[in-house]
Design a protein around this motif. Structure first.
Motif, PDB file in Angstrom:
ATOM      1  N   ASN A  94       0.837  -1.212   0.000  1.00  0.00           N
ATOM      2  CA  ASN A  94       0.000   0.000   0.000  1.00  0.00           C
ATOM      3  C   ASN A  94       0.868   1.258   0.000  1.00  0.00           C
ATOM      4  OD1 ASN A  94      -2.995  -0.453   0.119  1.00  0.00           O
ATOM      5  ND2 ASN A  94      -2.326  -1.950   1.650  1.00  0.00           N
ATOM      6  N   GLN A  95       1.940   1.227   0.785  1.00  0.00           N
ATOM      7  CA  GLN A  95       2.855   2.377   0.807  1.00  0.00           C
ATOM      8  C   GLN A  95       3.435   2.601  -0.594  1.00  0.00           C
ATOM      9  OE1 GLN A  95       5.956   1.423   3.588  1.00  0.00           O
ATOM     10  NE2 GLN A  95       4.519   1.201   5.319  1.00  0.00           N
ATOM     11  N   MET A  96       3.830   1.502  -1.223  1.00  0.00           N
ATOM     12  CA  MET A  96       4.425   1.593  -2.559  1.00  0.00           C
ATOM     13  C   MET A  96       3.407   2.154  -3.557  1.00  0.00           C
ATOM     14  SD  MET A  96       7.508   0.619  -2.493  1.00  0.00           S
ATOM     15  CE  MET A  96       8.530   0.000  -1.171  1.00  0.00           C
ATOM     16  N   ALA A  97       2.177   1.682  -3.455  1.00  0.00           N
ATOM     17  CA  ALA A  97       1.127   2.150  -4.382  1.00  0.00           C
ATOM     18  C   ALA A  97       0.917   3.654  -4.214  1.00  0.00           C
ATOM     19  CB  ALA A  97      -0.169   1.393  -4.106  1.00  0.00           C
ATOM     20  N   ARG A  98       0.960   4.128  -2.967  1.00  0.00           N
ATOM     21  CA  ARG A  98       0.791   5.564  -2.724  1.00  0.00           C
ATOM     22  C   ARG A  98       1.960   6.362  -3.316  1.00  0.00           C
ATOM     23  NH1 ARG A  98      -1.413   3.616   2.087  1.00  0.00           N
ATOM     24  NH2 ARG A  98       0.527   3.799   3.298  1.00  0.00           N
ATOM     25  N   GLN A  99       3.122   5.694  -3.472  1.00  0.00           N
ATOM     26  CA  GLN A  99       4.275   6.379  -4.075  1.00  0.00           C
ATOM     27  C   GLN A  99       4.250   6.292  -5.609  1.00  0.00           C
ATOM     28  OE1 GLN A  99       8.169   5.332  -2.516  1.00  0.00           O
ATOM     29  NE2 GLN A  99       7.266   4.737  -0.533  1.00  0.00           N
ATOM     30  N   GLY A 100       3.206   5.643  -6.153  1.00  0.00           N
ATOM     31  CA  GLY A 100       3.085   5.566  -7.617  1.00  0.00           C
ATOM     32  C   GLY A 100       3.560   4.261  -8.215  1.00  0.00           C
ATOM     33  N   VAL A 101       3.967   3.315  -7.364  1.00  0.00           N
ATOM     34  CA  VAL A 101       4.412   2.016  -7.890  1.00  0.00           C
ATOM     35  C   VAL A 101       3.214   1.265  -8.460  1.00  0.00           C
ATOM     36  CG1 VAL A 101       5.308  -0.266  -7.242  1.00  0.00           C
ATOM     37  CG2 VAL A 101       6.413   1.808  -6.375  1.00  0.00           C
ATOM     38  N   LYS A 102       3.403   0.658  -9.633  1.00  0.00           N
ATOM     39  CA  LYS A 102       2.307  -0.089 -10.271  1.00  0.00           C
ATOM     40  C   LYS A 102       2.639  -1.583 -10.380  1.00  0.00           C
ATOM     41  CE  LYS A 102       0.685   3.877 -12.839  1.00  0.00           C
ATOM     42  NZ  LYS A 102       1.057   4.648 -14.040  1.00  0.00           N
TER      43      LYS A 102
END
Ligand code: SF4
Length: 442
Positions: A181-189
Motif C-alpha cells: 500500500n505504501q508503494m502504491a501511494r508512491q506511484g508504484v504499479k
C-alpha cells in the motif's frame, strides 16, 4: 551531514538491502548522491554467491578505493554477502576499507556512517526489514521488489546462501500488504515478490500463512496493477498457487522456477531431487492451469559428476520443455559449499562449451517463440529510454520481468505515451532472440 553514495551489486534481494540502508541514512539526515566522486562515504553492497559475482564485487571495491585517493571519500564501507564470507580477508587485503557489515547488520549502517562506531559490532541477529523500515526506491517509481522472506532452509549442495543469510524467515502478511500500500501511494504499479524461495512463504509463521493467500490480499491493493512471482521452487509450486495465479487479475501469468538441471543423478547430487519427467509434468501442469503463462528457469552446467550423457539429458529436456526464458550458469566450485567435496570435477573448458551450446539452443527456442508475437497487440508498462539504444524507449509486457528478461523496444507512438510507468498497448512488428519491437497503438 556527510554525502553518501552506494554501489549495489548482486540480486534484487541485495538491492532491497541497499534501498533499506539508503532509507535509514536519509531518515537520519544524510545526503545521498549518485556521484561517487562527490561522496564522503562510499558503501559497496556486495554479492558473494559465485566466483564471477565475487570478482565483480572485489573489482567494485578496488574501483571505490580510487575515490579515497582522488575524490572526497573519507570512509569506504563494504556491505553484503561477500562480507559474510570474507570479512577478515577484506579488511586485511584491502586496507583502504574502513569497515564491513554483513547482510544481517544492515541497521548498523547509520552508526557506521555517523562515525559513532568503529565497525566492530556485537553478534548479529537475523535481520529482515518490515513496513516500518524506511526505504528509498532505486528502480524508478513504477516498479519495485518486495522481499517477502529472507534466508533459506534448503540444502542445495552448490549453494552457500543459507550460510550467508541464515534460516528461512517470512514477513507477516500484514507487513507485506502494508508495504505494498505504501508503494502504491508512491506511484508504484508493479511489484515483484522475492525471497530465496518465494513458494515457501509463510510456512514458518504462527499462524501459518501461504503465498496464495498473500497474493489474494495483494490483489486488492489499489494502485498496484501487476504482481509478479520470482524465485519459485519446483517442489513447492502447488496446485493451490497455480490456481491463485490463474484466477487473480493483477498477478502476472509468469513463473520463474529455477530447475538447475534435468538429470536425476545430478539433481540428486545437488540435493534438489526430481528428474526430467517430474519437471516436464510440472511445466505441462503450469501451462494447463495458467493460460498464456510465461515460464522462466535457470540451469547450472558443469556440476561435479556431470557426464556428456547427463548434459544430453539436459539438452533433450530444454528441447521438450520449450521454456520462454532460460538463464544458464557455470557451476562455481565454492569451498564453503557441500558440492566442493564431491569428486569428478568438470574441466572449466568443457563446462563453458556446454553452457554455450545450451544458450545457443535456447536462443533458437526464444526467437521462435518471440516470432509468434508479431502482429499481436500486448499491454505493456513503459520503463523509459532504452538502455541499449538511446533513440528508442523500452517497455515490458507481463511475460518480461525487470532486468533479467528482454523487453519491447518502442519504435513509434504518440509523444505523450512516452512516460515511465505508463501502461500502453503495443503492436509487435519485429522479434529478436530476447527482445521484441513494437509501436504504441493505444
Ligand atoms: S533454494 Fe537452494 S539455491 Fe536457492 S538459496 Fe536456497 S539453497 Fe540456495
Amino acid at each position: 551531514m556527510p554525502k553518501v553514495s552506494f554501489i549495489s551489486l548482486g540480486c534484487p534481494k541485495n538491492l532491497v538491502d541497499t534501498e533499506v540502508m539508503l532509507g535509514m541514512l536519509c531518515q537520519q539526515g544524510f545526503e545521498i548522491t549518485n556521484q561517487q566522486s562527490e561522496a564522503e562515504i562510499l558503501v559497496v553492497n556486495t554479492c558473494g554467491f559465485i566466483d564471477a559475482a565475487q570478482q565483480e564485487s572485489v573489482d567494485a571495491i578496488l574501483e571505490a578505493t580510487r575515490w579515497k585517493e582522488e575524490g572526497k571519500c573519507k570512509k569506504l564501507i563494504v556491505a553484503g554477502c561477500l562480507v559474510e564470507r570474507f570479512r577478515d580477508e577484506i579488511l586485511k587485503e584491502i586496507p583502504q576499507v574502513d569497515a564491513v557489515i554483513g547482510p544481517n547488520q544492515v541497521p548498523q549502517i547509520v552508526a557506521l556512517c555517523s562515525q559513532a562506531s568503529d565497525g566492530l559490532f556485537a553478534e548479529e541477529s537475523p535481520f529482515l526489514y518490515d513496513e516500518t523500515t524506511p526505504r528509498v526506491l532505486t528502480t524508478g517509481r513504477h516498479f519495485t521488489y518486495l522481499k517477502v522472506a529472507e534466508g533459506c532452509d534448503h540444502g542445495c549442495t552448490f549453494c552457500v546462501i543459507p550460510q550467508l543469510k541464515g534460516k528461512f524467515r517470512s514477513r507477516r502478511p500484514s507487513s507485506v500488504v502494508s508495504e505494498a500500500n505504501q508503494m502504491a501511494r508512491q506511484g508504484v504499479k508493479e511489484i515483484n515478490l522475492i525471497a530465496q524461495d518465494t513458494t515457501l512463504y509463510g510456512h514458518d509463521l504462527e499462524p501459518r500463512a501461504t503465498l496464495s493467500a498473500l497474493l489474494r490480499q495483494l490483489n486488492d491493493v489499489d494502485g498496484i496493477e501487476w504482481i509478479r512471482l520470482l524465485y519459485c521452487y519446483p517442489h513447492s509450486t502447488t496446485d493451490e498457487l497455480l490456481e491463485a495465479v490463474a484466477r487473480l487479475g493483477k498477478v502476472c501469468k509468469y513463473f520463474d522456477i529455477p530447475f538447475q538441471h534435468a538429470s536425476a543423478k545430478i539433481l540428486k547430487l545437488m540435493k534438489r531431487g526430481g528428474n526430467a519427467e517430474f519437471l516436464l509434468r510440472l511445466v505441462e501442469k503450469v501451462r494447463r492451469c495458467v493460460s498464456d503463462v510465461t515460464l522462466r528457469s535457470t540451469m547450472i552446467v558443469g556440476f561435479p559428476g556431470e557426464t556428456e550423457e547427463d548434459f544430453e539429458m539436459l539438452i533433450q529436456f530444454v528441447k521438450q520443455a520449450q521454456l520462454d526464458r532460460l538463464g544458464v550458469f557455470l557451476y562455481s566450485d565454492e569451498d564453503a559449499s557441500a558440492a566442493f567435496h564431491l569428486g569428478e570435477k568438470v574441466p572449466r573448458g568443457v563446462a563453458r562449451k556446454r553452457r554455450d551450446r545450451l544458450m545457443r539452443l535456447q536462443q533458437k527456442i526464444s526467437l521462435q517463440k518471440n516470432h509468434r508475437w508479431i502482429g499481436k497487440r500486448v499491454r505493456a508498462i513503459v520503463d523509459g529510454p532504452s538502455v541499449e539504444t538511446e533513440l528508442l524507449w523500452q517497455a515490458r509486457m507481463q511475460g518480461q520481468a525487470p532486468d533479467i528478461d528482454g523487453h519491447i523496444l518502442i519504435n513509434d507512438g504518440p509523444e505523450n505515451a512516452f512516460r515511465a510507468g505508463e501502461f500502453v498497448t503495443l503492436e509487435i512488428n519485429d522479434a529478436h532472440p530476447y527482445d521484441l519491437v513494437g509501436r504504441i497503438v493505444g
